[in-house]
Design a protein around this motif. Structure first.
Motif, short mmCIF file in Angstrom:
data_model
loop_
_atom_site.label_atom_id
_atom_site.label_comp_id
_atom_site.label_asym_id
_atom_site.label_seq_id
_atom_site.Cartn_x
_atom_site.Cartn_y
_atom_site.Cartn_z
N THR A 190 -13.89 20.85 -26.81
CA THR A 190 -12.99 20.85 -27.95
C THR A 190 -11.70 21.41 -26.97
O THR A 190 -11.59 21.80 -25.83
CB THR A 190 -13.36 22.27 -28.62
OG1 THR A 190 -13.57 23.14 -27.93
CG2 THR A 190 -14.48 21.95 -29.60
N GLN A 240 -8.45 19.25 -35.79
CA GLN A 240 -9.02 18.95 -34.26
C GLN A 240 -10.31 17.88 -34.50
O GLN A 240 -10.23 17.14 -33.68
CB GLN A 240 -9.78 20.29 -33.93
CG GLN A 240 -10.39 19.83 -32.68
CD GLN A 240 -10.87 21.22 -31.75
OE1 GLN A 240 -10.57 21.11 -30.64
NE2 GLN A 240 -11.57 22.18 -32.47
N PRO A 291 -9.50 25.64 -32.92
CA PRO A 291 -9.15 25.11 -31.34
C PRO A 291 -8.59 26.57 -30.71
O PRO A 291 -7.50 26.49 -30.24
CB PRO A 291 -8.16 24.12 -31.37
CG PRO A 291 -7.33 24.26 -32.43
CD PRO A 291 -8.42 24.67 -33.78
N GLN A 324 -18.01 21.32 -29.06
CA GLN A 324 -18.31 20.22 -30.19
C GLN A 324 -19.98 20.27 -30.45
O GLN A 324 -20.28 19.84 -31.70
CB GLN A 324 -18.28 18.64 -29.50
CG GLN A 324 -16.98 18.34 -29.38
CD GLN A 324 -16.55 16.74 -29.14
OE1 GLN A 324 -17.25 16.28 -29.64
NE2 GLN A 324 -15.71 16.54 -28.13
#
Length: 511
Positions: A79, A492, A261, A279
């Motif tokens: 991420t 994101q 994030p 993720q």
């Protein structure tokens, strides 16, 4: 006449440090005539593998290796990271973000914080976070790459890093390194052979009887420090009086909670807890002082504060904050944990590996192993550790918390000299001084000093050249532009989908 060039490099240990070194060296100097790079590691020896968060410098490292960012994010289940959120560090219920990038706009030739400080005096209650595109986007769960082509947009000031699966990153780099000619040898090192004349390491001997000779050895053996510490006897500089945390428990869990994030650090009664959303899972850990908390209590506290179900048995780590007195001795260079350890509060572990590799490349030796290059490497490496140490100590020293013995100890610490100087300057006039191009920028120091409640007594007098109304107007305009820009950014998840960086959904919630 020049000494003979290095022909045989042996890397002892894999993991993130070993494969970063292997991938970088093979990429940069792999075409040198007759050069061989061998990495020895044992599947039977686990790696620490909990350092999953990074800082923006890793982007340059990946580019140096020719890595496609979208492929990297997808393959490591990464991420994005726009900063670190600190919860309960100043006091319970308080939080702030240490963002990547900058705050506001410099005006009239001076730094933005002086206008912000003046605004605070005029009753402007907005926190410093409101002036940072990275902080506000992070809290809103949004992501976009920087736009240097739009110099008037806050997006031109945005910076980012990654949160990834460290084991997957090591495997990703291994594939690249082996394709570039690195030879991996499976085996456990059981003995080290030294040159009887100069004391250099001549070879490592494996459990299966294999002998690996080399001219330059990179010690990536983790906390064991097999070559630098155990074999060459290089001593350790202990910083536990400033950084008393000496234990960590790490455990991944299934996805849950928000998906911002941001890395999150939440202060606990005897240390702090990290939360790193990837993720496919969330990385979690509790860093604590064993002098102030028992292991079972630390584990219970961690497990009670997960956003999902645990995916593995807890990984328990013991460490001391500090570094080897030299990181390069004779023909051995230590990278990663073999050279030192600083708790991952500001995600610097992978950066220290990266900076060590870059420094080694800049000062790459011949077989003469001249003192000049080695001495400079050691001076600069130790300075890196000192700079990071001072920044970490700031988080503990500048706090209002006195609700536990641990926090009472930390807030009364006598700070290292470099930190004391920075605190004195900021408290006097709001100025932030960055020494010798050190790792942490003025933005970083400002964010943590302000976030931890350090209050300047004044600000740069040039900030008075704007009248009260104009000061308020400009501050309000900056906040509004930041907020409007954030509102137009993709989430994101949308950003990952758009760039083909999303991992295979079938792999979600798998450790």
């Amino acid at each position: 006449m020049s000494a003979a060039p290095i022909r045989k490099i042996v890397i002892v240990g894999g993991g993130t440090a070993g494969w970063m070194a292997a991938a970088a060296l093979s990429r940069i100097i792999g075409e040198l005539p007759d050069l061989s790079i061998t990495l020895v590691e044992s599947e039977a020896i686990g790696t620490v593998g909990v350092g999953e968060a990074t800082i923006p410098q890793i982007i340059g490292f990946n580019r140096l290796l020719g890595i496609d960012e979208n492929e990297f994010v997808r393959e490591t289940h990464a991420t994005y990271k726009l900063g670190i959120e600190f919860v309960d560090w100043l006091r319970l219920g308080h939080s702030y973000v240490h963002p990547f990038g900058t705050y506001g706009l410099d005006m009239l030739g001076i730094e933005f914080q002086h206008f912000w400080l003046r605004g605070v005096g005029l009753g402007e209650a907005a926190p410093l976070d409101a002036y940072s595109i990275s902080a506000m986007a992070g809290k809103a769960g949004r992501m976009e790459r920087p736009r240097p082509d739009q110099p008037n947009s806050p997006l031109s000031k945005l910076s980012y890093a990654f949160q990834f699966d460290a084991a997957r990153y090591a495997r990703f780099l291994r594939r690249r390194a082996e394709a570039q000619g690195v030879v991996r040898v499976e085996g456990r090192v059981v003995d080290v052979e030294r040159n009887g004349e100069n004391g250099h390491v001549a070879a490592v001997l494996l459990e299966n009887g294999k002998r690996l000779a080399g001219e330059l050895f990179l010690d990536c053996s983790g906390f064991r420090s097999l070559l630098l510490g155990q074999t060459l006897g290089v001593g350790f500089t202990d910083w536990s009086k400033w950084l008393p945390c000496d234990r960590a428990i790490a455990v991944p869990c299934t996805l849950g909670g928000d998906h911002e994030p941001l890395t999150r650090s939440t202060a606990r009664p005897a240390g702090w807890q990290w939360r790193i959303p990837l993720q496919h899972r969330i990385g979690n850990g509790h860093v604590y002082s064993s002098s102030h908390m028992e292991e079972q209590e630390a584990l219970d506290l961690l497990l009670a504060n997960l956003d999902g179900e645990p995916l593995a048995e807890p990984n328990r780590l013991r460490f001391l904050a500090g570094h080897r007195e030299k990181l390069w001795e004779k023909n051995v260079v230590a990278l990663g944990l073999a050279g030192g350890f600083l708790e991952p509060l500001e995600s610097t572990a992978i950066h220290l590996v990266q900076s060590g590799i870059a420094r080694l490349m800049a000062l790459f030796p011949t077989n003469a192993f001249a003192d000049a290059e080695r001495d400079r490497f050691n001076r600069e490496s130790v300075r890196d550790y000192v700079d990071i140490r001072d920044f970490l100590v700031l988080h503990y020293k500048a706090t209002e918390r006195d609700d536990s013995e641990f926090w009472r100890y930390c807030r009364t610490l006598e700070p290292p000299a470099g930190l004391a100087d920075k605190l004195a300057m900021f408290e006097s006039s709001g100025r932030v001084i960055r020494e010798h191009n050190e790792l942490f920028t003025e933005t970083s120091w400002l964010s943590v000093m302000a976030g931890q409640g350090v209050k300047p007594q004044g600000f740069h007098p040039v900030a008075l050249l704007l009248d009260d109304e104009e000061t308020r107007r400009r501050l309000g305009h900056i906040r509004q532009v930041v907020a409007d820009t954030v509102s137009r950014m993709p989430t994101q998840d949308q950003f990952l989908e758009r760039n083909g960086s999303r991992m295979d959904r079938s792999e979600r919630a798998v450790a």
